[in-house]
Design an enzyme around this catalytic site. Structure first.
Site, PDB file in Angstrom:
ATOM      1  CG  ASP A  72      -5.409  -5.668  10.198  1.00 23.64           C
ATOM      2  OD1 ASP A  72      -5.560  -5.230   9.036  1.00 23.64           O
ATOM      3  OD2 ASP A  72      -6.314  -6.270  10.795  1.00 23.64           O
TER       4      ASP A  72
ATOM      5  CG  ASP B 261      -6.114   9.973   7.006  1.00 25.91           C
ATOM      6  OD1 ASP B 261      -6.357   9.467   8.121  1.00 25.91           O
ATOM      7  OD2 ASP B 261      -5.023   9.842   6.437  1.00 25.91           O
TER       8      ASP B 261
ATOM      9  CG  ASN C   5      -1.870   1.143   1.296  1.00 25.78           C
ATOM     10  OD1 ASN C   5      -1.461   2.299   1.253  1.00 25.78           O
ATOM     11  ND2 ASN C   5      -3.143   0.843   1.429  1.00 25.78           N
TER      12      ASN C   5
END
Length: 201
Positions: free
Chosen positions: A70, A158, A10
């Protein structure tokens, strides 16, 4: 110089962890840099179990000290979900999970939320045939769910994670976000052990 492998492809996480781990006594490396490509299942019911599975797999494949995370968003109106299902919320092919989350909560007055991160650190075993040693570290950030996305920083959820200051985490300067975020707090908890292991290798 010792290497620390960050077990994620990611790019948003790679950028964020790149900042958070800038002070380690070693080199942070990413899977694509060392030719390790893994698809590790995350079927477990806790962040710690999912993070540990990723750290273990990448450590075994690379032979390197490995850090995996995680993380997820937990919303009171959704019975503190999606939690460990955050990355898969709504299924595999959802174009906009932020919009899906806002739609799921709707106009509920119960908008308390938190972001949670659990890091798993896998140390290569001292002898062949032994499993990596796994240690976990956690961090959380309390807030609420905004009515609509705001801000251009960060990634993931976010833009809709609202802090007590009235700003979303996507509206914060990166140094401020890193200081108070769930990942920032988890890294702060892990840093003494990371420094110990990297300095001693």
């Amino acid at each position: 110089m010792s290497d620390l492998l960050l077990a994620t492809a990611n790019r948003g996480k790679q950028r964020e962890f790149g900042r958070l781990l800038a002070g380690i006594p070693g080199r942070l490396v990413f899977p694509q840099q060392i030719g390790v490509e893994l698809d590790v299942p995350e079927p477990h019911g806790t962040y710690a179990e999912n993070a540990a599975a990723k750290a273990d797999a990448y450590c075994r494949a690379s032979g390197l000290l490995t850090l995996a995370d995680d993380s997820g968003i937990e919303v009171a109106a959704l019975a503190w979900g999606p939690g460990v299902l955050t990355a898969r919320f709504g299924g595999a092919d959802v174009p906009d999970r932020v919009a899906l989350l806002l739609n799921a909560v709707g106009d509920s007055a119960e908008r308390a939320a938190r972001m949670v991160c659990v890091l798993a650190l896998a140390t290569p075993p001292p002898a062949a045939g032994q499993p990596p040693l796994i240690e976990t570290f956690a961090g959380a950030m309390e807030g609420s769910l905004a009515a609509e996305p705001r801000g251009s920083g960060g990634f993931g959820y976010d833009p809709v994670f609202l802090l007590p200051s009235g700003l979303t985490t996507a509206e914060l300067p990166e140094p401020e976000k890193d200081r108070i975020s769930h990942r920032g707090r988890a890294v702060a908890a892990a840093m003494p052990r990371l420094r110990e292991l990297l300095a001693g290798r």
